[in-house]
Scaffold this active site. Structure first.
Site, PDB file in Angstrom:
ATOM      1  N   GLU A 294      67.429 -14.711 -21.849  1.00  0.00           N
ATOM      2  CA  GLU A 294      66.813 -14.622 -23.175  1.00  0.00           C
ATOM      3  C   GLU A 294      67.738 -13.879 -24.136  1.00  0.00           C
ATOM      4  O   GLU A 294      68.763 -13.317 -23.732  1.00  0.00           O
ATOM      5  CB  GLU A 294      65.470 -13.895 -23.090  1.00  0.00           C
ATOM      6  CG  GLU A 294      65.590 -12.446 -22.623  1.00  0.00           C
ATOM      7  CD  GLU A 294      64.392 -11.604 -23.037  1.00  0.00           C
ATOM      8  OE1 GLU A 294      64.219 -11.448 -24.252  1.00  0.00           O
ATOM      9  OE2 GLU A 294      63.663 -11.116 -22.153  1.00  0.00           O
ATOM     10  N   LYS A 428      56.084  -5.182 -18.120  1.00  0.00           N
ATOM     11  CA  LYS A 428      56.469  -3.950 -18.791  1.00  0.00           C
ATOM     12  C   LYS A 428      55.366  -2.899 -18.615  1.00  0.00           C
ATOM     13  O   LYS A 428      54.184  -3.178 -18.803  1.00  0.00           O
ATOM     14  CB  LYS A 428      56.728  -4.229 -20.269  1.00  0.00           C
ATOM     15  CG  LYS A 428      57.934  -5.145 -20.477  1.00  0.00           C
ATOM     16  CD  LYS A 428      58.001  -5.722 -21.869  1.00  0.00           C
ATOM     17  CE  LYS A 428      59.139  -6.717 -21.975  1.00  0.00           C
ATOM     18  NZ  LYS A 428      59.157  -7.450 -23.253  1.00  0.00           N
TER      19      LYS A 428
END
Length: 950
Positions: A294, A428
């Site tokens: 990404e 996360k």
């Protein structure tokens, strides 16, 4: 009145001297017939002009090119044009190219000339919210639409009054009108070309035309005189041709717009909005491992230059594990799968880059913007490109108050509908990990921890307190899991959660406290949506004094390593499965590389040094210019055919180096799936020195890589070779490879064209009986002599110089070869070309023969189309351009005369281009039936009887 006499410019000491004449004011009664005194008018520096325009129509593009040629050859102006700088542009990308010139022009006295037309007006209105405009020429051009990014970059500067002197607004009034000028440009003077060209040129020179008591003029630039020079005549003819086209087709502009159905076709072929880097395409075609990456970590994750160094480091880790990195990003409205170093640099420094998720893609693309792709957008791009493994830091999830706010990352829904494996450090830790795992279960996503336990990692910490449903212990197990998911066709992803290495795990409690503090501050400052994650990560980094950033870097590196190992294992497993089912493998290969023509030969990076003096002096430094282009006889012919509506499979070899990157970038319009990229080898390079007139002085080449185009490698493409209508070989490839292809030709009755490349290599097929399987060859006189010598046939000691003697010798030397060859195309340089072969009507039969038979032999001489010395840029690709266009005509079934004319026109375009194959080459540009070429040279016909002209 002051009259400037403008001869061809002389360059020396960075000054251009132009003669002007001024009447003697001390004696006003001087006769007008008297010779006025001469005065030298010095121009302090060679002026530069950046040309901005719209690709409205092939004939309008021709006007722009002829106008640039006029500026350069007649006026001594240095022109900056995308079409003339496509090599550098293909490496830099459109934005970086425009950015670099913007900075240079803003800090100099150089000018920006905007040529207004219907396309310029339409694209301006589209930027203001009107109907989107997609032109056919933009879709076909290697550079694409350059006007829209120019508007975005430079218009804010243009509207400042102090910049009015920098910009010149003009239009060709014979084919355009005042209505084609966008409204922002109405604040300044609009010039009509070529009526007001003299005024434009004074603007370029920063010189006032009107002074008290006198008006300056430049001889040869007025409306009625500009076409008295060769480049001016070419410009006038181009304008008249487009004007005639407009008269015949009043709706021409509407016809040049891509309609919805055509736009869908373009989208389906990934031309408009989707670009795959050549290294990625090649790896996928060869079933080699590729890892998608990404780019939000570049645009939003870290400050410059740490973001850039991290991106390069991650790509290096992927490469060290044996995989090809494919960083995904959006640049100027195009999704790129795989970024060049310059594109990485651009994203890293881009201050207005957006964060691009699935929902953002349509808007970003429609507005031509740039941004970093999130997990969801990267998954979409990777899946579309055919990449099964994607590595990231951590995925998004359900936010801590998600049960109230319904703030759930699009990453989770994307995992539920896009079949790709995502390798990450889990979710996360700023998110609600428990609810995230529940949501993934609802979406049907298979989640597995990478390691010996099922403990699900929490990004910074190897343990979150939650467990994955499964675990995989090594890359092979992970590859088996991914392969099973893909083979079932479930249309959802797989999440491989990789714990951060223990030695890099930050103290979990300390980071957790920092996360809680950051979440509280984000809430108090009303930070919402996609801005939450970057805000919290930055705050956590501050509170932990950089320890969280260090942990972040460690997990990214580890994920890249593990993900690459998994990709390699998956690639190996896929290859093994394919070998067990060879029929399926061959079917897929033939679908990707199906072509009527196969070209096997060399590919070079050319450095062309052109002197600025008539003679090159050896042993000293000569003034000149150096430019880079891409050549190689095989590449040139494949390039020419690709631009002329064919889709040849090109088989060659390059090194795995920076030159190779540049080659694949430039050759995106070609089918390079047959080009091997070999580590430990250098891409072939060729340096040529040519004189001011374009004639070759000498050249040096590093061509060792061509030895790697071996029989074993080429035999992988036996199916394509056996079914091809024509196979073209160049003399750079090894003798064993030539013999192998000729044996296939004999077995399957394939037509083979042999391009000798030089005198030494011309003899390669004639060292054995392989030459008897050739159908065509295109030698020059020296190469034809060497072919005969190799067969033991007597040849002249000295080649003749008169045309009659040249033709006699050429026919005599061709006759023995025609015992087996179908046709010989003998190139004679400035004397044109001689076709020798079977008589058909009043010419030579060029169409491929199905079987050998007795025939009447004849020869036809076609004189060359002359190119003025001042318009000759180089001679390195004229022969290859001729051959490519001739072959295209033969494959399309055109008659011999039209085939030869196509070849002559292509050669003429090559001579006037800095590239061996002109980027402007197209069927329209060389179609004799569409061009108003006057006074075609008359060909001469001869019978051949045992080497004698009758």
């Amino acid at each position: 009145m002051t009259v400037f006499n403008l001869p061809e410019p002389e360059y020396g000491n960075n000054r251009i001297k132009k003669q002007i004449s001024i009447p003697d004011r001390s004696n006003t009664s001087t006769s007008a017939a008297e010779e006025p005194p001469q005065l030298v008018f010095p121009v302090q520096e060679r002026k530069r002009v950046l040309i901005i325009y719209s690709l409205d129509h092939p004939l309008y593009k021709n006007i722009v090119l002829k106008f640039c040629a006029f500026l350069m050859t007649k006026c001594g102006t240095e022109v900056v044009l995308d079409l003339l700088d496509s090599t550098r542009l293909s490496v830099l990308g459109r934005i970086q190219w425009l950015d670099s010139h913007k900075e240079q022009f803003e800090n100099s006295s150089d000018k920006i000339l905007i040529l207004c037309s219907q396309g310029v007006q339409a694209k301006w209105r589209a930027m203001c919210g009107g109907k989107q405009v997609f032109l056919k020429e933009d879709a076909c051009s290697l550079t694409g639409d350059m006007l829209t990014p120019f508007f975005a970059l430079m218009l804010p500067h243009f509207i400042q009054s102090m910049s009015f002197k920098k910009y010149i607004i003009a239009y060709f009034d014979d084919v355009c009108s005042e209505e084609d000028v966008p409204s922002p440009f109405n604040v300044t003077v609009r010039y009509k070309l070529m009526k007001d060209f003299e005024d434009v040129f004074f603007r370029i020179l920063d010189t006032e035309k009107h002074e008290p008591g006198r008006i300056k003029q430049i001889d040869g630039l007025s409306e009625d005189k500009y076409h008295e020079c060769p480049s001016g005549r070419a410009l006038r003819d181009a304008i008249e041709a487009f004007r005639a086209c407009q008269m015949e087709q009043p709706q021409w502009f509407e016809e040049e717009l891509l309609q919805s159905s055509e736009l869908e076709d373009e989208m389906g072929s990934d031309k408009l909005f989707f670009r795959v880097h050549p290294s990625v395409s090649q790896a996928l075609a060869e079933n080699k491992p590729v890892v998608a990456l990404e780019s939000t970590i570049i645009t939003h994750g870290m400050p410059y230059p740490h973001n850039l160094s991290t991106a390069k480091e991650v790509e290096a880790i992927v490469q060290s594990e044996g995989a090809t990195p494919a960083t995904v990003g959006v640049i100027q409205g195009k999704i790129h799968v795989g970024l060049s170093p310059d594109e990485l640099e651009h994203l890293a420094q881009c201050r207005n880059a957006l964060k691009v998720s699935r929902r953002d893609l349509p808007y970003i693309i429609s507005k031509g913007l740039s941004g970093g792709t999130t997990v969801s957008a990267t998954m979409i791009a990777a899946h579309r490109a055919g990449i099964p493994v994607f590595v990231t830091g951590g995925i998004g999830g359900v936010h801590r108050d998600g049960h109230d706010s319904l703030d759930i990352s699009a990453d989770l829904t994307e995992l539920g509908r896009t079949p790709i494996a995502v390798v990450s450090a889990g979710v996360k830790s700023i998110l609600d990990i428990g609810r995230t795992l529940e949501f993934l279960e609802t979406q049907g996503v298979c989640v597995a921890t990478y390691g010996m336990t099922k403990s699900f990692p929490a990004f910074f910490s190897p343990m979150s307190g939650f467990s994955s449903p499964y675990h995989v212990c090594n890359p092979i197990e992970a590859a088996d899991l991914i392969a099973s998911s893909l083979s079932l066709g479930l249309q959802n992803g797989v999440l491989i959660a990789v714990p951060i290495p223990d030695e890099h795990a930050a103290a979990g409690q300390h980071i957790e406290e920092a996360i809680q503090a950051a979440v509280t501050e984000a809430s108090s400052k009303c930070v919402t949506g996609k801005d939450v994650t970057p805000f919290i990560l930055q705050k956590v980094n501050e509170l932990t004094q950089g320890k969280s950033l260090q942990a972040n870097m460690a997990l990214i590196r580890n994920n890249a390593k593990v993900g690459s190992q998994i990709a390699c294992a998956l690639s190996k497993k896929t290859a093994q499965s394919s070998s067990k089912n060879p029929n399926q493998h061959c079917r897929n290969l033939s679908t990707k590389t199906k072509s009527d023509i196969v070209v096997i030969g060399g590919i070079n990076v050319d450095f062309i040094a052109k002197g600025k003096t008539k003679k090159i002096h050896f042993g000293q430094t000569n003034p000149g210019s150096v430019c880079q282009s891409f050549g190689g006889v095989g590449r040139n012919i494949a390039d020419s055919l690709s631009r002329l509506g064919q889709a040849p499979l090109f088989i060659s070899a390059t090194g795995s180096d920076a030159n190779s990157d540049a080659v694949f970038n430039y050759c995106k319009h070609m089918n390079t799936s047959g080009v091997a990229r070999l580590k430990g080898h250098n891409t072939a390079t060729y340096c040529v020195v040519i004189s001011e007139s374009g004639e070759l002085s000498f050249g040096l080449g590093d061509m060792d890589i061509h030895r790697q185009i071996t029989e074993d490698y080429v035999s992988q493409f036996e199916k394509q070779l056996s079914s091809a209508a024509l196979v073209c070989l160049d003399g750079n490839i090894p003798v064993s490879t030539i013999n192998y292809v000729c044996s296939l030709a004999k077995k399957h009755n394939i037509n083979v064209w042999y391009e000798p490349t030089d005198v030494e290599r011309a003899s390669k097929p004639f060292l054995s009986d392989a030459w008897k399987s050739l159908s065509y060859s295109s030698p020059n006189m020296a190469e034809l002599c060497n072919m005969n010598k190799t067969l033991g046939i007597a040849t002249p000691n000295v080649l003749p110089t008169s045309l009659d003697e040249i033709l006699h010798v050429a026919v005599s030397l061709s006759r023995p070869l025609l015992e087996h060859l179908h046709c010989l195309v003998v190139t004679l340089g400035s004397n044109g070309v001689l076709l020798c072969g079977e008589k058909n009507a009043d010419s030579v039969n060029l169409q491929p023969r199905k079987q050998k038979r007795k025939r009447q032999l004849c020869a036809v001489h076609y004189p060359a189309l002359m190119v003025p010395p001042e318009e000759t840029v180089n001679v390195s690709g004229a022969g290859d351009s001729f051959a490519g266009a001739l072959i295209a005509g033969v494959i399309q079934g055109k008659d011999t005369e039209n085939c030869v004319r196509m070849g002559l026109l292509a050669a003429k375009m090559s001579l006037a281009s800095q590239h061996p194959i002109s980027p402007m080459l197209s069927m329209d540009s060389i179609d004799p039936t569409k061009l108003k070429q006057k006074n075609w040279p008359t060909p001469s016909f001869f019978w051949i009887d045992k080497g004698v002209l009758v």
